[in-house]
Design a protein around this motif. Structure first.
Motif, PDB file in Angstrom:
ATOM      1  N   MET A  66       0.832  -1.205   0.000  1.00  0.00           N
ATOM      2  CA  MET A  66       0.000   0.000   0.000  1.00  0.00           C
ATOM      3  C   MET A  66       0.867   1.256   0.000  1.00  0.00           C
ATOM      4  SD  MET A  66      -2.984  -0.817   2.781  1.00  0.00           S
ATOM      5  CE  MET A  66      -3.875  -2.370   2.784  1.00  0.00           C
ATOM      6  N   LEU A  67       1.869   1.269   0.881  1.00  0.00           N
ATOM      7  CA  LEU A  67       2.724   2.446   1.007  1.00  0.00           C
ATOM      8  C   LEU A  67       3.434   2.758  -0.299  1.00  0.00           C
ATOM      9  CD1 LEU A  67       4.222   1.820   4.560  1.00  0.00           C
ATOM     10  CD2 LEU A  67       2.690   3.676   3.910  1.00  0.00           C
ATOM     11  N   HIS A  68       3.862   1.706  -1.009  1.00  0.00           N
ATOM     12  CA  HIS A  68       4.542   1.915  -2.285  1.00  0.00           C
ATOM     13  C   HIS A  68       3.569   2.409  -3.363  1.00  0.00           C
ATOM     14  CE1 HIS A  68       8.600   0.636  -1.433  1.00  0.00           C
ATOM     15  NE2 HIS A  68       8.158  -0.450  -0.824  1.00  0.00           N
ATOM     16  N   SER A  69       2.290   2.078  -3.216  1.00  0.00           N
ATOM     17  CA  SER A  69       1.310   2.447  -4.242  1.00  0.00           C
ATOM     18  C   SER A  69       0.757   3.854  -4.057  1.00  0.00           C
ATOM     19  CB  SER A  69       0.148   1.436  -4.237  1.00  0.00           C
ATOM     20  OG  SER A  69      -0.622   1.571  -3.046  1.00  0.00           O
ATOM     21  N   PHE A  70       0.901   4.421  -2.869  1.00  0.00           N
ATOM     22  CA  PHE A  70       0.354   5.749  -2.611  1.00  0.00           C
ATOM     23  C   PHE A  70       1.088   6.800  -3.449  1.00  0.00           C
ATOM     24  CE2 PHE A  70      -0.825   4.355   1.951  1.00  0.00           C
ATOM     25  CZ  PHE A  70      -1.980   3.751   1.468  1.00  0.00           C
ATOM     26  N   VAL A  71       0.323   7.715  -4.023  1.00  0.00           N
ATOM     27  CA  VAL A  71       0.900   8.824  -4.783  1.00  0.00           C
ATOM     28  C   VAL A  71       0.851  10.074  -3.912  1.00  0.00           C
ATOM     29  CG1 VAL A  71       0.702  10.252  -6.841  1.00  0.00           C
ATOM     30  CG2 VAL A  71       0.155   7.806  -6.960  1.00  0.00           C
ATOM     31  N   LEU A  72       2.025  10.601  -3.599  1.00  0.00           N
ATOM     32  CA  LEU A  72       2.073  11.793  -2.755  1.00  0.00           C
ATOM     33  C   LEU A  72       1.628  13.016  -3.562  1.00  0.00           C
ATOM     34  CD1 LEU A  72       5.427  11.208  -0.827  1.00  0.00           C
ATOM     35  CD2 LEU A  72       3.108  10.904   0.021  1.00  0.00           C
ATOM     36  N   ARG A  73       0.742  13.791  -2.967  1.00  0.00           N
ATOM     37  CA  ARG A  73       0.209  14.967  -3.653  1.00  0.00           C
ATOM     38  C   ARG A  73       1.119  16.190  -3.476  1.00  0.00           C
ATOM     39  NH1 ARG A  73      -4.083  12.286  -1.346  1.00  0.00           N
ATOM     40  NH2 ARG A  73      -3.850  13.459   0.605  1.00  0.00           N
ATOM     41  N   MET A  74       2.005  16.135  -2.502  1.00  0.00           N
ATOM     42  CA  MET A  74       2.857  17.281  -2.223  1.00  0.00           C
ATOM     43  C   MET A  74       3.997  17.392  -3.240  1.00  0.00           C
ATOM     44  SD  MET A  74       5.186  15.997   1.009  1.00  0.00           S
ATOM     45  CE  MET A  74       6.390  17.313   0.756  1.00  0.00           C
ATOM     46  N   LYS A  75       4.538  18.579  -3.369  1.00  0.00           N
ATOM     47  CA  LYS A  75       5.710  18.824  -4.197  1.00  0.00           C
ATOM     48  C   LYS A  75       6.821  19.366  -3.311  1.00  0.00           C
ATOM     49  CE  LYS A  75       3.219  19.797  -8.501  1.00  0.00           C
ATOM     50  NZ  LYS A  75       3.007  20.794  -9.600  1.00  0.00           N
ATOM     51  N   LEU A  76       8.049  19.034  -3.658  1.00  0.00           N
ATOM     52  CA  LEU A  76       9.165  19.535  -2.869  1.00  0.00           C
ATOM     53  C   LEU A  76       9.279  21.046  -3.036  1.00  0.00           C
ATOM     54  CD1 LEU A  76      11.977  16.881  -3.523  1.00  0.00           C
ATOM     55  CD2 LEU A  76      10.521  17.113  -1.516  1.00  0.00           C
ATOM     56  N   PRO A  77       9.344  21.763  -1.933  1.00  0.00           N
ATOM     57  CA  PRO A  77       9.518  23.218  -2.046  1.00  0.00           C
ATOM     58  C   PRO A  77      10.867  23.551  -2.666  1.00  0.00           C
ATOM     59  CG  PRO A  77       9.745  22.489   0.237  1.00  0.00           C
ATOM     60  CD  PRO A  77       9.271  21.313  -0.545  1.00  0.00           C
ATOM     61  N   GLU A  78      10.896  24.629  -3.447  1.00  0.00           N
ATOM     62  CA  GLU A  78      12.147  25.014  -4.089  1.00  0.00           C
ATOM     63  C   GLU A  78      13.158  25.472  -3.048  1.00  0.00           C
ATOM     64  OE1 GLU A  78      11.569  27.857  -7.141  1.00  0.00           O
ATOM     65  OE2 GLU A  78      10.184  26.610  -8.299  1.00  0.00           O
ATOM     66  N   THR A  79      14.404  25.107  -3.278  1.00  0.00           N
ATOM     67  CA  THR A  79      15.468  25.496  -2.360  1.00  0.00           C
ATOM     68  C   THR A  79      16.799  25.453  -3.099  1.00  0.00           C
ATOM     69  OG1 THR A  79      16.417  25.125  -0.164  1.00  0.00           O
ATOM     70  CG2 THR A  79      16.005  23.189  -1.515  1.00  0.00           C
ATOM     71  N   LYS A  80      17.811  26.013  -2.517  1.00  0.00           N
ATOM     72  CA  LYS A  80      19.138  26.017  -3.106  1.00  0.00           C
ATOM     73  C   LYS A  80      19.801  24.668  -2.884  1.00  0.00           C
ATOM     74  CE  LYS A  80      23.511  28.632  -2.868  1.00  0.00           C
ATOM     75  NZ  LYS A  80      24.211  29.746  -2.177  1.00  0.00           N
ATOM     76  N   MET A  81      20.434  24.118  -3.917  1.00  0.00           N
ATOM     77  CA  MET A  81      21.083  22.812  -3.824  1.00  0.00           C
ATOM     78  C   MET A  81      22.577  22.961  -4.102  1.00  0.00           C
ATOM     79  SD  MET A  81      18.407  20.930  -3.157  1.00  0.00           S
ATOM     80  CE  MET A  81      18.963  19.236  -3.365  1.00  0.00           C
ATOM     81  N   LYS A  82      23.351  22.037  -3.542  1.00  0.00           N
ATOM     82  CA  LYS A  82      24.800  22.050  -3.745  1.00  0.00           C
ATOM     83  C   LYS A  82      25.312  20.615  -3.767  1.00  0.00           C
ATOM     84  CE  LYS A  82      29.114  23.874  -1.774  1.00  0.00           C
ATOM     85  NZ  LYS A  82      29.728  24.658  -0.662  1.00  0.00           N
ATOM     86  N   MET A  83      26.333  20.367  -4.572  1.00  0.00           N
ATOM     87  CA  MET A  83      26.921  19.028  -4.670  1.00  0.00           C
ATOM     88  C   MET A  83      28.010  18.854  -3.607  1.00  0.00           C
ATOM     89  SD  MET A  83      25.173  17.665  -7.076  1.00  0.00           S
ATOM     90  CE  MET A  83      26.092  16.155  -7.410  1.00  0.00           C
ATOM     91  N   PHE A  84      27.954  17.704  -2.919  1.00  0.00           N
ATOM     92  CA  PHE A  84      28.949  17.340  -1.914  1.00  0.00           C
ATOM     93  C   PHE A  84      29.438  15.927  -2.186  1.00  0.00           C
ATOM     94  CE2 PHE A  84      26.492  20.552   0.263  1.00  0.00           C
ATOM     95  CZ  PHE A  84      27.407  21.223   1.081  1.00  0.00           C
ATOM     96  N   ALA A  85      30.703  15.665  -1.903  1.00  0.00           N
ATOM     97  CA  ALA A  85      31.188  14.288  -1.863  1.00  0.00           C
ATOM     98  C   ALA A  85      30.723  13.680  -0.544  1.00  0.00           C
ATOM     99  CB  ALA A  85      32.704  14.246  -1.954  1.00  0.00           C
ATOM    100  N   ILE A  86      30.389  12.394  -0.559  1.00  0.00           N
ATOM    101  CA  ILE A  86      29.894  11.754   0.660  1.00  0.00           C
ATOM    102  C   ILE A  86      30.897  11.902   1.799  1.00  0.00           C
ATOM    103  CG2 ILE A  86      29.433   9.480   1.703  1.00  0.00           C
ATOM    104  CD1 ILE A  86      27.862   8.746  -0.727  1.00  0.00           C
ATOM    105  N   GLU A  87      32.190  11.833   1.492  1.00  0.00           N
ATOM    106  CA  GLU A  87      33.194  11.939   2.548  1.00  0.00           C
ATOM    107  C   GLU A  87      33.237  13.330   3.181  1.00  0.00           C
ATOM    108  OE1 GLU A  87      37.138  11.225   1.176  1.00  0.00           O
ATOM    109  OE2 GLU A  87      37.009  12.649  -0.502  1.00  0.00           O
ATOM    110  N   ASP A  88      32.635  14.331   2.531  1.00  0.00           N
ATOM    111  CA  ASP A  88      32.552  15.664   3.129  1.00  0.00           C
ATOM    112  C   ASP A  88      31.534  15.707   4.265  1.00  0.00           C
ATOM    113  OD1 ASP A  88      34.400  16.608   1.307  1.00  0.00           O
ATOM    114  OD2 ASP A  88      32.867  17.280  -0.116  1.00  0.00           O
ATOM    115  N   ILE A  89      30.575  14.786   4.222  1.00  0.00           N
ATOM    116  CA  ILE A  89      29.461  14.797   5.173  1.00  0.00           C
ATOM    117  C   ILE A  89      29.519  13.620   6.139  1.00  0.00           C
ATOM    118  CG2 ILE A  89      26.934  14.806   5.366  1.00  0.00           C
ATOM    119  CD1 ILE A  89      26.852  15.891   2.501  1.00  0.00           C
ATOM    120  N   PHE A  90      30.034  12.489   5.658  1.00  0.00           N
ATOM    121  CA  PHE A  90      30.031  11.256   6.455  1.00  0.00           C
ATOM    122  C   PHE A  90      31.443  10.690   6.607  1.00  0.00           C
ATOM    123  CE2 PHE A  90      25.843  11.448   4.488  1.00  0.00           C
ATOM    124  CZ  PHE A  90      24.994  11.123   5.530  1.00  0.00           C
ATOM    125  N   SER A  91      31.641  10.022   7.730  1.00  0.00           N
ATOM    126  CA  SER A  91      32.807   9.170   7.904  1.00  0.00           C
ATOM    127  C   SER A  91      32.454   7.810   7.319  1.00  0.00           C
ATOM    128  CB  SER A  91      33.150   9.038   9.391  1.00  0.00           C
ATOM    129  OG  SER A  91      34.130   8.055   9.600  1.00  0.00           O
TER     130      SER A  91
END
Length: 256
Positions: A66-91
């Motif tokens: 059921m959860l996989h079949s649900f269609v979300l009606r919301m849209k992601l609000p616009e925001t500023k995005m930036k590219m990071f390497a995973i090692e910049d954020i995680f060990s």
């Protein structure tokens, strides 16, 4: 021979031999044989635990569908995005796995995380102490799917399991909702890029670039990620409740 007589004596008296109960039965030409398990009398009366197990298994699958079949009606609000390497954020480190074999045990409470792409990676539970912390991400470096999961509890991790621990100075408010956002971001970034010929090893994971929302000051926007996932989760739960009420014939007030 000295071990046979006590066994024969116990058989005649109908007593157990150690932890093995004596079963008075016979073999025949009709298919009965010497295999002990074939002669054990099973308690076939259905108990509440038997029904609970099958009901839980069915509902987990059904609600998952059921959860996989649900269609979300919301849209992601616009925001500023930036590219990071995973090692910049995680060990990025390989899982700590105890030297003692960590077999799953139904009486255990510590999750055993395998290289599986199902059930959040959980293979079973162990009585051994956890060897990895919770509030981290995990993924396998040995399978085609390389599924990423958020682990909220301390766990025992299989070999070849990679653990991504957030750097507190970068993501100081890391929690389940932020973790799930990163799961989606990493899944999107690596989709279709890795297989058995091009494995996602620790080195590749560290350099993998992911798209992350940031504030105007180019700091990772934890509030945006948390609020987005919270809202999505709330909408899915609301749809699931509506569907559950429909299936059970219950209205919103919980009355039949």
């Amino acid at each position: 021979m000295c071990q046979i007589f006590p066994t024969l004596k116990s058989y005649k008296q109908g007593k157990s031999v150690g932890n093995i109960p004596v079963i008075k039965d016979a073999i025949s030409d009709g298919g009965d044989d010497w295999i002990y398990e074939k002669h054990v009398l099973q308690d076939s009366d259905v108990q509440i635990d038997d029904l609970d197990e099958c009901l839980s298994d069915f509902m987990a699958f059904d609600f998952g569908q059921m959860l996989h079949s649900f269609v979300l009606r919301m849209k992601l609000p616009e925001t500023k995005m930036k590219m990071f390497a995973i090692e910049d954020i995680f060990s990025v480190k390989s899982s700590q796995y105890p030297r003692k074999e960590s077999e799953s045990d139904t009486s255990g409470t510590v999750r055993v995380i395998s290289n599986s792409a199902r059930d959040n990676g959980v293979k079973g539970y162990s009585n051994l102490p956890a060897s990895n912390p919770g509030n981290v991400l995990t993924l396998s470096s040995t399978t085609n799917e390389n599924k990423v999961f958020y682990q909220d509890q301390p766990f025992i991790g299989f070999p070849h399991l990679v653990v991504l621990t957030p750097k507190k100075e970068i993501v100081c408010e890391f929690n389940k909702f932020i973790g799930l956002y990163f799961v989606g971001a990493i899944q999107k970034a690596k989709r279709g890029r890795y297989n058995y010929n091009s494995k996602l090893n620790n080195k590749e994971i560290k350099k993998l670039m992911i798209s992350v929302p940031v504030t105007n000051g180019n700091e990772i926007d934890c509030k945006y990620m948390e609020n987005t996932v919270r809202e999505m989760m709330s909408e899915k739960i609301a749809q699931l409740i509506i569907e559950m009420n429909r299936l059970t014939g219950t209205n919103q007030e919980g009355e039949d």
